[in-house]
Design a protein around this motif. Structure first.
Motif: not given
Length: 119
Positions: A5-10, A23-27, A64-77, A109-112
């Protein structure tokens, strides 16, 4: 099954910043490779950024190189995409996706979430 489930767009002005969350959920599994894709009207969906299971390896599209940054928090999925210096051409629906290591495609995939950058 994994649900994403994606969020934060606008709407944001050119030059501004926005942070997308997935946010990831399920298996869920910390082993999944996570990616952010986007699709603009009339264009094919493209991979924007990708991150390995432990965050050690990342990939960014040249646009997007130099402008976007991807990260993850596995403890929070959670997976994030920090977008800075946004341009009107970044306008698109952004999708979060998960891929099992060793496989070719993204299975989940999320719904976008819509991101619109005004000039």
């Amino acid at each position: 099954q994994v649900q994403l489930l994606e969020s934060g767009g606008g709407l944001v002005q050119a030059g501004g910043s926005q942070r997308l969350s997935c946010a990831a959920s399920g298996r869920t599994s910390s082993w999944y490779v996570m990616g952010w894709f986007r699709q603009a009207p009339g264009k094919e969906r493209e991979l924007v950024a990708r991150i390995s299971w432990n965050g050690a390896n990342t990939y960014y599209a040249d646009s997007v190189k130099g402008r976007f940054t991807i990260s993850r928090d596995n403890a929070k999925n959670m997976v994030y995409l920090q977008m800075n210096s946004l341009k009107p051409e970044d306008t698109a629906v952004y999708y979060c996706a998960a891929r099992v290591p060793g496989t070719d495609g993204y299975a989940y995939w999320g719904q976008g979430t819509q991101v619109t950058v005004s000039s």
